[in-house]
Design a protein around this motif. Structure first.
Motif, short mmCIF file in Angstrom:
data_model
loop_
_atom_site.label_atom_id
_atom_site.label_comp_id
_atom_site.label_asym_id
_atom_site.label_seq_id
_atom_site.Cartn_x
_atom_site.Cartn_y
_atom_site.Cartn_z
N ILE A 94 0.66 -1.14 0.73
CA ILE A 94 -0.24 -0.17 -0.09
C ILE A 94 0.68 1.31 -0.12
CG2 ILE A 94 -1.19 1.24 1.90
CD1 ILE A 94 -2.76 -1.60 2.32
N ASN A 95 2.01 1.24 0.69
CA ASN A 95 3.01 2.48 0.85
C ASN A 95 3.41 2.49 -0.40
OD1 ASN A 95 3.67 4.89 2.18
ND2 ASN A 95 6.09 3.04 2.03
N GLU A 96 4.54 1.31 -1.15
CA GLU A 96 4.48 1.88 -1.91
C GLU A 96 3.22 2.47 -3.32
OE1 GLU A 96 8.01 0.91 -4.84
OE2 GLU A 96 7.40 0.79 -2.77
N ALA A 97 2.77 2.10 -3.41
CA ALA A 97 1.34 2.64 -3.88
C ALA A 97 1.58 3.69 -3.64
CB ALA A 97 0.13 1.30 -4.26
N ALA A 98 1.07 3.90 -2.97
CA ALA A 98 0.46 5.41 -2.56
C ALA A 98 2.36 6.68 -2.63
CB ALA A 98 0.75 5.60 -1.09
N GLN A 99 3.74 6.40 -2.60
CA GLN A 99 4.25 6.85 -2.79
C GLN A 99 4.65 6.63 -3.90
OE1 GLN A 99 5.55 8.42 -0.67
NE2 GLN A 99 4.86 7.41 1.24
N LEU A 100 4.09 6.10 -5.00
CA LEU A 100 4.91 6.11 -7.00
C LEU A 100 3.82 7.26 -6.98
CD1 LEU A 100 5.31 2.63 -7.84
CD2 LEU A 100 7.48 4.32 -8.03
N GLY A 101 2.69 7.14 -6.66
CA GLY A 101 1.84 8.17 -6.87
C GLY A 101 2.30 10.13 -6.59
N GLN A 102 3.07 10.01 -5.49
CA GLN A 102 3.63 10.84 -4.98
C GLN A 102 4.32 11.52 -6.07
OE1 GLN A 102 1.20 12.62 -3.03
NE2 GLN A 102 2.02 12.66 -1.12
N GLY A 103 5.00 10.00 -6.27
CA GLY A 103 6.31 10.40 -6.97
C GLY A 103 5.98 11.02 -8.56
N TYR A 104 4.75 10.45 -9.14
CA TYR A 104 4.10 10.69 -10.19
C TYR A 104 3.65 12.44 -9.97
CZ TYR A 104 1.50 11.44 -14.25
OH TYR A 104 1.31 12.71 -15.25
N ARG A 105 3.00 12.92 -9.31
CA ARG A 105 2.37 14.22 -8.61
C ARG A 105 4.20 14.41 -8.68
NH1 ARG A 105 -0.72 14.97 -4.19
NH2 ARG A 105 -1.42 16.48 -4.73
N TRP A 106 5.11 14.72 -7.96
CA TRP A 106 6.39 15.83 -7.75
C TRP A 106 6.87 15.85 -9.07
CZ3 TRP A 106 11.39 14.49 -8.39
CH2 TRP A 106 12.23 14.98 -7.87
N LEU A 107 7.00 14.58 -9.16
CA LEU A 107 7.51 14.65 -10.76
C LEU A 107 6.12 15.41 -12.30
CD1 LEU A 107 9.68 13.48 -12.64
CD2 LEU A 107 9.25 11.39 -13.62
N ASN A 108 4.88 15.43 -12.02
CA ASN A 108 4.19 15.83 -13.40
C ASN A 108 4.23 17.85 -12.68
OD1 ASN A 108 2.51 16.74 -14.78
ND2 ASN A 108 0.99 16.50 -13.09
N TYR A 109 4.20 17.70 -11.86
CA TYR A 109 4.50 19.80 -11.10
C TYR A 109 5.94 20.42 -11.37
CZ TYR A 109 3.52 24.12 -8.38
OH TYR A 109 4.46 24.47 -7.77
N TRP A 110 7.09 19.52 -11.44
CA TRP A 110 8.48 19.99 -11.23
C TRP A 110 8.81 20.33 -12.61
CZ3 TRP A 110 9.65 23.73 -8.03
CH2 TRP A 110 8.53 23.92 -6.66
N TYR A 111 8.05 18.55 -13.67
CA TYR A 111 9.03 18.64 -14.38
C TYR A 111 8.69 18.04 -15.52
CZ TYR A 111 13.43 18.61 -11.52
OH TYR A 111 14.14 18.50 -10.38
N LEU A 112 7.30 18.25 -15.54
CA LEU A 112 6.30 18.18 -17.19
C LEU A 112 4.92 18.66 -17.44
CD1 LEU A 112 5.90 13.68 -16.04
CD2 LEU A 112 7.88 15.29 -17.44
N GLY A 113 5.53 20.24 -16.33
CA GLY A 113 4.18 20.68 -16.93
C GLY A 113 3.92 21.01 -15.48
N GLY A 114 3.36 20.41 -15.39
CA GLY A 114 2.13 20.22 -13.93
C GLY A 114 2.09 22.11 -13.26
N LYS A 115 3.40 22.63 -13.11
CA LYS A 115 3.43 24.05 -12.52
C LYS A 115 2.55 24.46 -13.20
CE LYS A 115 6.91 25.95 -10.00
NZ LYS A 115 7.84 26.38 -9.35
N GLU A 116 3.01 25.24 -14.54
CA GLU A 116 2.05 25.61 -15.42
C GLU A 116 0.61 26.05 -15.85
OE1 GLU A 116 4.85 24.17 -16.57
OE2 GLU A 116 6.67 25.52 -16.03
N ASN A 117 -0.07 24.50 -15.75
CA ASN A 117 -1.19 24.25 -15.67
C ASN A 117 -2.25 24.34 -14.43
OD1 ASN A 117 -0.81 23.43 -17.98
ND2 ASN A 117 -0.19 21.26 -17.01
#
Length: 123
Positions: A94-117
């Motif tokens: 459960i923690n692995e799944a939640a952390q992967l979700g958080q990791g995707y959110r972090w990556l999206n926000y800082w490096y994949l343009g999520g910050k601009e959206n």
């Protein structure tokens, strides 16, 4: 079936269930670190799941990466010990799944343009 027969059948089922749940082995397991370790560890995935709703700007990429690796290692450990600790394994899945979700959110926000959206919240 008569009322008396129903009562007797009900008592037998109740006694069997009680004997199965409340026996020496279960009480012995309940008072070990094999049980309480994973139970106390469940605070980490619960917090991670709760944090999935928070602003991605507050996510620590370093901590998310560390917790992802931590859970991967302990999933393996939970199956390597004797007897296997499936409660610990489940906690870390459960923690692995939640952390992967958080990791995707972090990556999206800082490096994949999520910050601009991000739509600013009106106050």
């Amino acid at each position: 079936m008569s009322q008396q027969a129903n009562r007797v059948a009900s008592q037998k089922v109740s006694q069997k269930l009680t004997a199965t749940l409340f026996n020496k082995e279960n009480f012995k397991y309940l008072f070990t670190t094999h049980f309480w370790g994973p139970v106390s560890n469940f605070g980490i995935p619960i917090a991670a799941i709760y944090d999935l709703k928070k602003d991605p700007e507050t996510i620590s990429g370093t901590m998310t990466g560390a917790l992802t690796l931590y859970s991967a290692v302990f999933m393996r450990y939970a199956l390597a010990v004797t007897p296997r600790n499936f409660l610990l394994f489940g906690c870390h899945v459960i923690n692995e799944a939640a952390q992967l979700g958080q990791g995707y959110r972090w990556l999206n926000y800082w490096y994949l343009g999520g910050k601009e959206n991000v739509v600013p919240v009106k106050k």
